[in-house]
Design a protein around this motif. Structure first.
Motif, short mmCIF file in Angstrom:
data_model
loop_
_atom_site.label_atom_id
_atom_site.label_comp_id
_atom_site.label_asym_id
_atom_site.label_seq_id
_atom_site.Cartn_x
_atom_site.Cartn_y
_atom_site.Cartn_z
N ARG A 15 20.91 51.47 -104.18
CA ARG A 15 21.83 50.57 -104.89
C ARG A 15 22.22 49.38 -104.02
O ARG A 15 22.34 48.27 -104.51
CB ARG A 15 23.09 51.32 -105.33
CG ARG A 15 22.84 52.52 -106.19
CD ARG A 15 22.54 52.18 -107.62
NE ARG A 15 22.32 53.41 -108.39
CZ ARG A 15 21.28 53.61 -109.17
NH1 ARG A 15 20.36 52.69 -109.32
NH2 ARG A 15 21.14 54.75 -109.81
N ARG A 16 22.39 49.63 -102.75
CA ARG A 16 22.81 48.57 -101.83
C ARG A 16 21.73 47.52 -101.62
O ARG A 16 22.00 46.34 -101.51
CB ARG A 16 23.20 49.19 -100.50
CG ARG A 16 23.70 48.19 -99.50
CD ARG A 16 24.19 48.87 -98.26
NE ARG A 16 24.67 47.89 -97.31
CZ ARG A 16 24.94 48.14 -96.06
NH1 ARG A 16 24.80 49.36 -95.60
NH2 ARG A 16 25.36 47.20 -95.26
N TYR A 17 20.47 47.97 -101.54
CA TYR A 17 19.38 47.05 -101.18
C TYR A 17 18.50 46.63 -102.32
O TYR A 17 17.47 45.99 -102.11
CB TYR A 17 18.54 47.68 -100.06
CG TYR A 17 19.35 47.88 -98.80
CD1 TYR A 17 19.80 46.79 -98.07
CD2 TYR A 17 19.68 49.15 -98.34
CE1 TYR A 17 20.55 46.95 -96.92
CE2 TYR A 17 20.42 49.34 -97.19
CZ TYR A 17 20.86 48.23 -96.50
OH TYR A 17 21.60 48.39 -95.36
N THR A 18 18.87 46.97 -103.55
CA THR A 18 18.08 46.56 -104.70
C THR A 18 18.60 45.23 -105.23
O THR A 18 19.80 45.04 -105.42
CB THR A 18 18.16 47.62 -105.82
OG1 THR A 18 17.66 48.84 -105.31
CG2 THR A 18 17.37 47.21 -107.03
N PHE A 19 17.68 44.30 -105.43
CA PHE A 19 18.03 42.98 -105.95
C PHE A 19 18.59 43.13 -107.35
O PHE A 19 17.98 43.72 -108.23
CB PHE A 19 16.80 42.08 -105.96
CG PHE A 19 17.05 40.70 -106.47
CD1 PHE A 19 17.91 39.84 -105.78
CD2 PHE A 19 16.47 40.26 -107.63
CE1 PHE A 19 18.16 38.57 -106.27
CE2 PHE A 19 16.71 38.99 -108.14
CZ PHE A 19 17.56 38.14 -107.43
N LYS A 20 19.79 42.58 -107.58
CA LYS A 20 20.48 42.77 -108.85
C LYS A 20 20.16 41.69 -109.89
O LYS A 20 20.37 41.88 -111.05
CB LYS A 20 21.99 42.78 -108.63
CG LYS A 20 22.46 43.75 -107.56
CD LYS A 20 22.73 45.11 -108.11
CE LYS A 20 23.38 46.03 -107.13
NZ LYS A 20 22.62 46.51 -106.05
N GLY A 21 19.68 40.53 -109.44
CA GLY A 21 19.46 39.42 -110.36
C GLY A 21 18.12 39.47 -111.06
O GLY A 21 17.16 40.01 -110.56
N ARG A 22 18.08 38.94 -112.25
CA ARG A 22 16.83 38.77 -113.00
C ARG A 22 17.08 37.80 -114.10
O ARG A 22 18.05 37.77 -114.72
CB ARG A 22 16.33 40.07 -113.61
CG ARG A 22 15.54 40.83 -112.62
CD ARG A 22 14.68 41.83 -113.34
NE ARG A 22 14.21 42.77 -112.35
CZ ARG A 22 13.29 43.60 -112.58
NH1 ARG A 22 12.71 43.69 -113.73
NH2 ARG A 22 12.89 44.43 -111.66
#
Length: 80
Positions: A73-80
């Motif tokens: 969760r910390r290192y996953t890119f949240k934007g799309r």
């Protein structure tokens, strides 16, 4: 082997944390690529045998699973 319950949601998190392809995850667990994908998409349930294989293959404990999820969760890119 520690025995504990977790949901099919973790299949994808564990696979991504270990940087495995669908095929590699299937091979590690002794199931097909299509079945891994179906579990991740919630089209098939996470069976007891697959859950036990995940615990054994990845040497999962409740603490390790929490850490994997936290890091994912910390290192996953949240934007799309």
């Amino acid at each position: 082997m520690t025995d504990f319950n977790f949901a099919s949601d973790y299949m994808h998190v564990i696979r991504k944390a270990y940087r495995l392809t669908l095929a590699e995850m299937g091979e590690a667990l002794g199931i097909s690529t299509a079945y891994v994908h179906a579990i991740e998409q919630k089209r098939e349930p996470l069976t007891e045998n697959v859950r036990k294989a995940l615990i054994e293959v990845f040497e999962l404990t409740p603490q390790k699973l929490k850490q994997i999820e936290r890091d994912y969760r910390r290192y996953t890119f949240k934007g799309r």
